[in-house]
Design a protein around this motif. Structure first.
Motif, PDB file in Angstrom:
ATOM      1  N   ASP A 121       0.879  -1.138   0.176  1.00 54.80           N
ATOM      2  CA  ASP A 121      -0.083   0.077  -0.289  1.00 54.80           C
ATOM      3  C   ASP A 121       1.134   1.274  -0.045  1.00 54.80           C
ATOM      4  O   ASP A 121       1.257   1.917   1.104  1.00 54.80           O
ATOM      5  CB  ASP A 121      -0.882  -0.138   1.051  1.00 54.80           C
ATOM      6  CG  ASP A 121      -1.985   1.254   1.271  1.00 54.80           C
ATOM      7  OD1 ASP A 121      -1.857   1.863   0.394  1.00 54.80           O
ATOM      8  OD2 ASP A 121      -2.550   1.103   2.296  1.00 54.80           O
ATOM      9  N   ASN A 122       1.291   1.677  -1.059  1.00 52.50           N
ATOM     10  CA  ASN A 122       2.314   2.801  -1.139  1.00 52.50           C
ATOM     11  C   ASN A 122       1.794   3.758  -2.368  1.00 52.50           C
ATOM     12  O   ASN A 122       0.944   3.608  -3.055  1.00 52.50           O
ATOM     13  CB  ASN A 122       3.468   2.078  -1.665  1.00 52.50           C
ATOM     14  CG  ASN A 122       3.532   1.365  -2.790  1.00 52.50           C
ATOM     15  OD1 ASN A 122       3.530   1.808  -3.911  1.00 52.50           O
ATOM     16  ND2 ASN A 122       4.015   0.028  -2.668  1.00 52.50           N
ATOM     17  N   GLU A 123       2.526   4.810  -2.221  1.00 51.22           N
ATOM     18  CA  GLU A 123       2.094   6.000  -3.063  1.00 51.22           C
ATOM     19  C   GLU A 123       3.626   6.836  -3.326  1.00 51.22           C
ATOM     20  O   GLU A 123       4.038   7.183  -2.397  1.00 51.22           O
ATOM     21  CB  GLU A 123       1.015   6.874  -2.353  1.00 51.22           C
ATOM     22  CG  GLU A 123       0.758   8.421  -3.208  1.00 51.22           C
ATOM     23  CD  GLU A 123      -0.037   9.301  -2.110  1.00 51.22           C
ATOM     24  OE1 GLU A 123      -0.173  10.584  -2.770  1.00 51.22           O
ATOM     25  OE2 GLU A 123      -0.058   9.102  -1.204  1.00 51.22           O
ATOM     26  N   LEU A 124       3.781   7.109  -4.598  1.00 55.40           N
ATOM     27  CA  LEU A 124       4.788   7.900  -5.109  1.00 55.40           C
ATOM     28  C   LEU A 124       4.441   9.360  -4.709  1.00 55.40           C
ATOM     29  O   LEU A 124       3.556   9.703  -5.445  1.00 55.40           O
ATOM     30  CB  LEU A 124       5.083   7.570  -6.713  1.00 55.40           C
ATOM     31  CG  LEU A 124       6.191   8.456  -7.198  1.00 55.40           C
ATOM     32  CD1 LEU A 124       7.577   7.980  -6.509  1.00 55.40           C
ATOM     33  CD2 LEU A 124       6.500   8.113  -8.761  1.00 55.40           C
ATOM     34  N   LEU A 125       5.567  10.211  -4.058  1.00 57.33           N
ATOM     35  CA  LEU A 125       5.339  11.239  -3.552  1.00 57.33           C
ATOM     36  C   LEU A 125       6.035  12.334  -4.481  1.00 57.33           C
ATOM     37  O   LEU A 125       5.668  13.558  -4.902  1.00 57.33           O
ATOM     38  CB  LEU A 125       5.533  11.646  -2.205  1.00 57.33           C
ATOM     39  CG  LEU A 125       4.587  10.941  -1.376  1.00 57.33           C
ATOM     40  CD1 LEU A 125       5.267  11.081   0.092  1.00 57.33           C
ATOM     41  CD2 LEU A 125       3.248  10.951  -1.374  1.00 57.33           C
ATOM     42  N   ASP A 126       7.323  11.925  -5.067  1.00 55.13           N
ATOM     43  CA  ASP A 126       8.302  12.717  -5.412  1.00 55.13           C
ATOM     44  C   ASP A 126       9.520  11.957  -6.240  1.00 55.13           C
ATOM     45  O   ASP A 126       9.563  10.905  -5.964  1.00 55.13           O
ATOM     46  CB  ASP A 126       8.888  13.687  -4.462  1.00 55.13           C
ATOM     47  CG  ASP A 126       9.937  14.726  -5.203  1.00 55.13           C
ATOM     48  OD1 ASP A 126       9.373  15.252  -6.249  1.00 55.13           O
ATOM     49  OD2 ASP A 126      10.686  15.374  -4.449  1.00 55.13           O
TER      50      ASP A 126
END
Length: 276
Positions: A121-126
């Motif tokens: 459960d991950n999200e690319l931020l930058d």
């Protein structure tokens, strides 16, 4: 706006960090113990190397060719060049100071280990462009904590759990594995943007900067960090691995220990036999 994590999550995540390295107190300690050795029998070298790979922002490079050449020269009466058994760290670049090479990046992810469903459960931020990863002048494989990569090589996990179980040469071992119905395909490095974690300072916010770089997923099996559970656990795989190098020669490698004399994890003792 930055997410606000409940106090209990902070405490749980702090426990995770402490269990990994004791990061609140000892992650930057200089662990004692270990050591490297080499023995030559004819053209074959064997022994062990010890690398304190517990820091997040460092790669270490191992050159088995150089170790063999140094021993060969010493056996011929020359002075032993022991620099091949000294493993200096190479920092992970976090900024771009010159012309970009077109590939080197730092990917910052939010891994919802506490507030979500775990690492998946991950999200690319930058994403930022950075300098190319510095490397040793010559090397065969590299180590970053529980990550490994090769210099144009490929790796295979074997059925042997001790160097003493190895048959006379790699061809015989591969034949044994084929007879046992096992896969004997060597796996080359592949690009990853979330496996090599390079900074722990924002972990309380579940934010991890990761180095985009080639890694060898097979050779990296000898030490894996598992989350969940919480606190995380390290899984140590004591099997012998074969490393086929770019020149076609083969080395046998085994991570025999990953804890230092001061109980710091990711301090690796690696047994080797080259060529095999």
């Amino acid at each position: 706006m930055r997410d606000i994590i409940p106090l209990f999550s902070l405490l749980l995540w702090a426990a995770i960090l402490t269990s990994c390295e004791g990061i609140m107190s000892s992650i930057y300690d200089e662990p004692s113990g270990g050591g490297s050795s080499v023995v030559a029998v004819g053209d074959t070298i064997s022994g062990s190397i010890y690398i304190e790979a517990n820091r997040w922002d460092e790669w270490f490079y191992v050159d088995l060719h150089a170790i063999r050449d140094a021993v060969t020269a010493a056996n011929a009466g020359e002075a032993m060049d022991s620099s091949c058994l000294r493993f200096d760290p190479y920092k992970v670049p976090r900024t771009l100071t010159g012309e970009w090479d077109g590939t080197s990046k730092i990917f910052t992810y939010r891994f919802r280990v506490i507030t979500g469903d775990g690492l998946d459960d991950n999200e690319l931020l930058d994403v930022i462009e950075v300098d190319k990863q510095p490397e040793a002048p010559s090397w065969d494989f590299a180590i970053h904590r529980n990550n490994n990569r090769t210099n144009g090589g490929a790796a295979l996990e074997t059925i042997c759990s001790s160097m003493n179980e190895l048959p006379a040469n790699s061809a015989m071992l591969l034949n044994q594995m084929v007879s046992a119905g096992m896969d004997t395909a060597f796996v080359a490095d592949s690009y990853s943007e979330m496996d090599v974690w390079v900074d722990q300072s924002t972990m309380l916010q579940e934010i991890i900067p990761c180095q985009g770089i080639m890694v060898n997923t097979v050779l990296s099996r000898w030490l894996t960090m598992e989350i969940p559970p919480m606190p995380p656990s390290f899984s140590h795989n004591g099997h012998v691995f074969l490393l086929r190098m770019s020149d076609g020669s083969v080395a046998a490698l085994r991570c025999s220990n990953f804890v230092s004399a001061r109980n710091v994890k990711c301090c690796l003792t690696i047994e080797y036999l080259y060529p095999y």
